[in-house]
Design a protein around this motif. Structure first.
Motif, mmCIF file in Angstrom:
data_model
loop_
_atom_site.group_PDB
_atom_site.id
_atom_site.type_symbol
_atom_site.label_atom_id
_atom_site.label_comp_id
_atom_site.label_asym_id
_atom_site.label_seq_id
_atom_site.Cartn_x
_atom_site.Cartn_y
_atom_site.Cartn_z
ATOM 1 N N GLU A 161 -86.663 -3.549 -48.938
ATOM 2 C CA GLU A 161 -86.611 -4.004 -47.555
ATOM 3 C C GLU A 161 -87.395 -5.303 -47.460
ATOM 4 O OE1 GLU A 161 -87.704 -2.717 -42.979
ATOM 5 O OE2 GLU A 161 -88.209 -1.364 -44.617
ATOM 6 N N TYR A 162 -86.702 -6.364 -47.069
ATOM 7 C CA TYR A 162 -87.317 -7.662 -46.875
ATOM 8 C C TYR A 162 -87.484 -7.865 -45.368
ATOM 9 C CZ TYR A 162 -86.082 -8.629 -51.709
ATOM 10 O OH TYR A 162 -85.970 -8.575 -53.072
ATOM 11 N N VAL A 163 -88.705 -8.163 -44.929
ATOM 12 C CA VAL A 163 -88.989 -8.358 -43.508
ATOM 13 C C VAL A 163 -89.616 -9.733 -43.336
ATOM 14 C CG1 VAL A 163 -90.205 -7.506 -41.482
ATOM 15 C CG2 VAL A 163 -89.374 -5.886 -43.191
ATOM 16 N N TYR A 164 -88.926 -10.603 -42.582
ATOM 17 C CA TYR A 164 -89.458 -11.941 -42.301
ATOM 18 C C TYR A 164 -90.136 -11.932 -40.946
ATOM 19 C CZ TYR A 164 -89.753 -16.831 -41.010
ATOM 20 O OH TYR A 164 -90.213 -18.046 -40.593
ATOM 21 N N THR B 31 -79.678 -12.852 -57.951
ATOM 22 C CA THR B 31 -79.045 -12.646 -56.637
ATOM 23 C C THR B 31 -77.581 -12.241 -56.747
ATOM 24 O OG1 THR B 31 -78.628 -15.025 -56.460
ATOM 25 C CG2 THR B 31 -80.604 -14.156 -55.378
ATOM 26 N N SER B 32 -76.961 -12.427 -57.895
ATOM 27 C CA SER B 32 -75.584 -11.954 -58.047
ATOM 28 C C SER B 32 -75.541 -10.430 -58.163
ATOM 29 C CB SER B 32 -74.921 -12.598 -59.263
ATOM 30 O OG SER B 32 -75.560 -12.163 -60.447
ATOM 31 N N GLU B 33 -76.689 -9.825 -58.396
ATOM 32 C CA GLU B 33 -76.786 -8.367 -58.536
ATOM 33 C C GLU B 33 -77.081 -7.667 -57.214
ATOM 34 O OE1 GLU B 33 -76.449 -6.515 -61.405
ATOM 35 O OE2 GLU B 33 -75.840 -8.339 -62.423
ATOM 36 N N GLU B 34 -77.211 -8.416 -56.114
ATOM 37 C CA GLU B 34 -77.640 -7.794 -54.865
ATOM 38 C C GLU B 34 -76.466 -7.254 -54.059
ATOM 39 O OE1 GLU B 34 -78.642 -10.374 -51.313
ATOM 40 O OE2 GLU B 34 -78.820 -11.817 -52.942
ATOM 41 N N ASN B 35 -76.734 -6.156 -53.380
ATOM 42 C CA ASN B 35 -75.795 -5.568 -52.426
ATOM 43 C C ASN B 35 -76.552 -5.378 -51.126
ATOM 44 O OD1 ASN B 35 -73.653 -5.212 -54.300
ATOM 45 N ND2 ASN B 35 -74.712 -3.427 -55.122
ATOM 46 N N VAL B 36 -76.279 -6.225 -50.142
ATOM 47 C CA VAL B 36 -76.968 -6.137 -48.861
ATOM 48 C C VAL B 36 -76.370 -4.980 -48.083
ATOM 49 C CG1 VAL B 36 -77.496 -7.306 -46.706
ATOM 50 C CG2 VAL B 36 -77.460 -8.595 -48.844
ATOM 51 N N GLU B 37 -77.217 -4.031 -47.730
ATOM 52 C CA GLU B 37 -76.755 -2.864 -46.987
ATOM 53 C C GLU B 37 -76.762 -3.139 -45.492
ATOM 54 O OE1 GLU B 37 -79.131 0.895 -46.050
ATOM 55 O OE2 GLU B 37 -78.006 1.420 -47.846
ATOM 56 N N ASN B 38 -77.822 -3.815 -45.019
ATOM 57 C CA ASN B 38 -77.968 -4.007 -43.582
ATOM 58 C C ASN B 38 -78.899 -5.178 -43.345
ATOM 59 O OD1 ASN B 38 -77.774 -3.543 -40.875
ATOM 60 N ND2 ASN B 38 -78.773 -1.552 -40.895
ATOM 61 N N SER B 39 -78.609 -5.953 -42.320
ATOM 62 C CA SER B 39 -79.454 -7.056 -41.909
ATOM 63 C C SER B 39 -79.537 -7.016 -40.390
ATOM 64 C CB SER B 39 -78.864 -8.377 -42.393
ATOM 65 O OG SER B 39 -79.689 -9.451 -42.025
ATOM 66 N N PHE B 40 -80.766 -6.976 -39.848
ATOM 67 C CA PHE B 40 -80.900 -6.803 -38.408
ATOM 68 C C PHE B 40 -82.236 -7.349 -37.926
ATOM 69 C CE2 PHE B 40 -82.576 -3.119 -40.520
ATOM 70 C CZ PHE B 40 -83.748 -2.833 -39.846
ATOM 71 N N PHE B 41 -82.359 -7.504 -36.603
ATOM 72 C CA PHE B 41 -83.596 -7.965 -35.984
ATOM 73 C C PHE B 41 -84.300 -6.797 -35.317
ATOM 74 C CE2 PHE B 41 -85.895 -9.604 -32.254
ATOM 75 C CZ PHE B 41 -86.810 -10.398 -32.910
ATOM 76 N N ASN B 42 -85.599 -6.672 -35.588
ATOM 77 C CA ASN B 42 -86.433 -5.657 -34.970
ATOM 78 C C ASN B 42 -87.544 -6.394 -34.221
ATOM 79 O OD1 ASN B 42 -88.534 -3.776 -34.473
ATOM 80 N ND2 ASN B 42 -87.863 -2.520 -36.188
ATOM 81 N N TYR B 43 -87.681 -6.131 -32.926
ATOM 82 C CA TYR B 43 -88.661 -6.857 -32.127
ATOM 83 C C TYR B 43 -90.101 -6.637 -32.579
ATOM 84 C CZ TYR B 43 -85.238 -8.449 -28.770
ATOM 85 O OH TYR B 43 -84.192 -9.089 -28.192
ATOM 86 N N ARG B 44 -90.405 -5.512 -33.206
ATOM 87 C CA ARG B 44 -91.779 -5.246 -33.632
ATOM 88 C C ARG B 44 -92.104 -5.878 -34.973
ATOM 89 N NH1 ARG B 44 -92.955 0.382 -34.291
ATOM 90 N NH2 ARG B 44 -90.765 0.684 -34.613
ATOM 91 N N THR B 45 -91.168 -5.860 -35.895
ATOM 92 C CA THR B 45 -91.489 -6.332 -37.249
ATOM 93 C C THR B 45 -90.882 -7.675 -37.598
ATOM 94 O OG1 THR B 45 -89.602 -5.120 -38.162
ATOM 95 C CG2 THR B 45 -91.727 -3.994 -38.140
#
Length: 128
Positions: free
Chosen positions: A79-82, A48-62
């Protein structure tokens, strides 16, 4: 005039209460999604020290999404989708906005669906 003011005050209170409930729900959803995505990364054995988060957002469909690039796999966007209703994290890989199959590339870290069991454990699951 007094009854109009009372009705208007009632609607303002209901509006702000609804807005407050919505914000609290979204805050909780974001924290849960971040926790689940972090567990999925841990399950993938990602540094996880190697990660660069580009964008984090909420999508009503996914659901809650997070785009991540890793320094040791810089060409692939993960792309991680919870999905809260399924309680799982789906992981997709893209190369220059193409699926990895079309680009004939391989991701360093495993892709797929990771389900969270009631006891808190995580497992690799595939939907048929």
């Amino acid at each position: 005039m007094k009854s109009v003011l009372i009705v208007l005050t009632y609607f303002v209170i209901v509006f702000f209460a609804g807005f407050l409930i919505f914000k609290i729900n979204m805050y909780h959803y974001e924290k849960t999604a971040d926790s689940r995505i972090a567990k999925a990364m841990e399950f993938q054995n990602v540094n996880t020290s190697e990660e660069n988060v580009e964008n984090s957002f909420f999508n009503y469909r996914t659901g809650w999404s997070k785009f991540v690039y890793y320094n040791d796999d810089p060409e692939i966007r993960y792309e991680y989708v919870y999905d809260r209703s399924e309680n799982e994290v789906d992981v997709y890989g893209m190369y220059k906005n193409m699926s990895l199959d079309l680009a004939k590339k391989e991701a360093k870290y495993p892709l797929g669906s990771f389900c969270f069991l009631k006891n808190g454990e995580i497992e690799d699951c595939h939907h048929e």
